[in-house]
Design a protein around this motif. Structure first.
Motif, PDB file in Angstrom:
ATOM      1  N   GLY A 108       0.811  -1.215   0.000  1.00  0.00           N
ATOM      2  CA  GLY A 108       0.000   0.000   0.000  1.00  0.00           C
ATOM      3  C   GLY A 108       0.838   1.255   0.000  1.00  0.00           C
TER       4      GLY A 108
ATOM      5  N   VAL B  90       0.970   4.989  -2.449  1.00  0.00           N
ATOM      6  CA  VAL B  90       0.402   6.252  -1.967  1.00  0.00           C
ATOM      7  C   VAL B  90       1.545   7.105  -1.431  1.00  0.00           C
TER       8      VAL B  90
ATOM      9  N   LYS C  55      -0.277  10.812   2.921  1.00  0.00           N
ATOM     10  CA  LYS C  55      -1.583  10.179   2.793  1.00  0.00           C
ATOM     11  C   LYS C  55      -1.602   8.827   3.500  1.00  0.00           C
ATOM     12  N   GLY C  56      -0.516   8.075   3.356  1.00  0.00           N
ATOM     13  CA  GLY C  56      -0.431   6.765   3.986  1.00  0.00           C
ATOM     14  C   GLY C  56      -0.488   6.862   5.498  1.00  0.00           C
TER      15      GLY C  56
ATOM     16  N   LEU D 295      -4.158   7.642   6.570  1.00  0.00           N
ATOM     17  CA  LEU D 295      -4.999   6.464   6.374  1.00  0.00           C
ATOM     18  C   LEU D 295      -4.685   5.388   7.406  1.00  0.00           C
TER      19      LEU D 295
ATOM     20  N   VAL E  14     -10.510  10.270   7.005  1.00  0.00           N
ATOM     21  CA  VAL E  14     -10.022   9.343   5.971  1.00  0.00           C
ATOM     22  C   VAL E  14     -10.605   9.692   4.610  1.00  0.00           C
TER      23      VAL E  14
ATOM     24  N   ASN F  39      -8.675  11.602   1.023  1.00  0.00           N
ATOM     25  CA  ASN F  39      -8.751  10.985  -0.293  1.00  0.00           C
ATOM     26  C   ASN F  39      -9.308  11.919  -1.358  1.00  0.00           C
TER      27      ASN F  39
ATOM     28  N   PHE G  53      -8.974   6.436  -5.111  1.00  0.00           N
ATOM     29  CA  PHE G  53      -8.857   5.255  -4.269  1.00  0.00           C
ATOM     30  C   PHE G  53      -8.491   4.058  -5.143  1.00  0.00           C
TER      31      PHE G  53
ATOM     32  N   GLU H   5      -4.529   2.891  -1.303  1.00  0.00           N
ATOM     33  CA  GLU H   5      -5.300   3.247  -0.118  1.00  0.00           C
ATOM     34  C   GLU H   5      -5.964   2.033   0.535  1.00  0.00           C
TER      35      GLU H   5
ATOM     36  N   ILE I  34      -5.366   0.640   4.519  1.00  0.00           N
ATOM     37  CA  ILE I  34      -6.479   0.468   5.455  1.00  0.00           C
ATOM     38  C   ILE I  34      -6.517  -0.967   5.984  1.00  0.00           C
TER      39      ILE I  34
END
Length: 336
Positions: free
Chosen positions: A127, A131, A135-136, A139, A175, A179, A188, A193, A197
């Motif tokens: 993941g 990303v 952002k990672g 999330l 979250v 995005n 997404f 993403e 998660i």
């Protein structure tokens, strides 16, 4: 064996049991101190936060093709095998004996290994390769909400109420917001993403298992061996599927050692905190995890533009607010 010998042997066993109880009482007294919980949990979050950009740098230093999943898994396996060795070595030095789980508890180690070292980090590494670090990190903060939900509905150590529901809504709002992107276009992908998660989901389940299993098994043994076995599994899977890593210099090995220390120190320390405290009491400090991750990514990876954008800042605030609401006003955990 004479009656005197039997009596002497029983006294020795009682003395050992008494010493063990004293050690447990001392450990409980230490790890339940509010200042220790605060400092310990913050250290974990700082380490985990630094992992987001450092993993990305590690990909470069080890020439990992981030479009090739087996290579990513192989790299993760090297990190966690080393992490396991470090935890086991520390436990051996601390206890002055070779650290092994009890024979009847190996299934506990393997189950934690499945969700922590294998599932969580397969999702995390794949993941994160798809990303940005900022952002990672935001999330991944969703994993705290999964921890609360599992504690309420799976492990039954807490009760779910409207206050906790409100906190989850705030967290999920963050979250969703992160995005939306700068142009408010929702982006997404399952391998990006989605996998980050799922990584949080696996970590939450593992935290619940450690809370329960640490009552019957030494925390260092549980954490160390699950990392070592999980790392070996990842290496075998990655290598057999054509994974390839190539260190580019001495700095590569220092980065690998640091990444291993992040896992070994943070997860083991969290294991002790969770063992002696309600999960929610420890989880409240994880509200700083996405913040540290975003800050480190901005500084190290130069993602300051995304960090300073208003939608990311609001997302971080919402995630932190949600976790704070759940743990500040939510019902306290019941004892297992």
């Amino acid at each position: 064996m004479t009656d005197n010998e039997i009596s002497e042997k029983e006294n020795i066993n009682l003395d050992k049991s008494g010493e063990k109880d004293i050690k447990n009482d001392r450990a409980a007294a230490f790890f339940t101190k509010p200042l220790v919980v605060c400092i310990g949990a913050i250290i974990c979050c700082i380490l985990w936060g630094s992992a987001f950009p450092c993993v990305k740098i590690g990909y470069t230093l080890f020439s990992v093709d981030t479009t090739h999943v087996p290579s990513i898994i192989l790299f993760a396996g090297l990190r966690f095998t080393l992490a396991g060795v470090l935890v086991i070595a520390f436990g051996c030095i601390q206890q002055k004996k070779f650290l092994l789980p009890k024979a009847k508890n190996w299934w506990c180690v393997l189950l934690v290994c499945l969700f922590q070292a294998v599932a969580q980090y397969i999702f995390f590494y794949i993941g994160l390769a798809n990303v940005s670090g900022v952002k990672g990190s935001v999330l991944n903060g969703l994993g705290v909400f999964f921890t609360i939900l599992f504690a309420c509905f799976v492990f039954r150590t807490e009760k779910f109420n409207l206050i906790k529901f409100a906190g989850c809504v705030a967290g999920f709002g963050g979250v969703i917001l992160v995005n939306l992107g700068g142009d408010f276009s929702f982006t997404f992908t399952m391998l990006g993403e989605g996998f980050v998660i799922l990584s949080g989901l696996s970590a939450a389940f593992a935290a619940g298992l450690v809370k329960i299993f640490s009552k019957r098994e030494d925390t260092a043994a549980l954490c160390g061996w699950q990392f070592f076995i999980g790392g070996i599994i990842l290496i075998i899977v990655g290598a057999s599927c054509g994974g390839h890593v190539a260190p580019t210099g001495v700095g590569s090995y220092f980065m690998l050692i640091y990444l291993a220390l992040i896992s070994s120190v943070a997860f083991t320390l969290q294991g002790y905190l969770v063992k002696y405290n309600p999960i929610s009491k420890v989880a409240v400090y994880k509200s700083t995890n996405p913040l540290f991750g975003a800050v480190f990514s901005a500084i190290i990876l130069g993602e300051s533009e995304q960090l300073l954008s208003y939608y990311t800042l609001i997302a971080i605030i919402l995630v932190c607010l949600g976790i704070f609401i759940i743990n500040k006003y939510g019902e306290r955990s019941k004892k297992i």
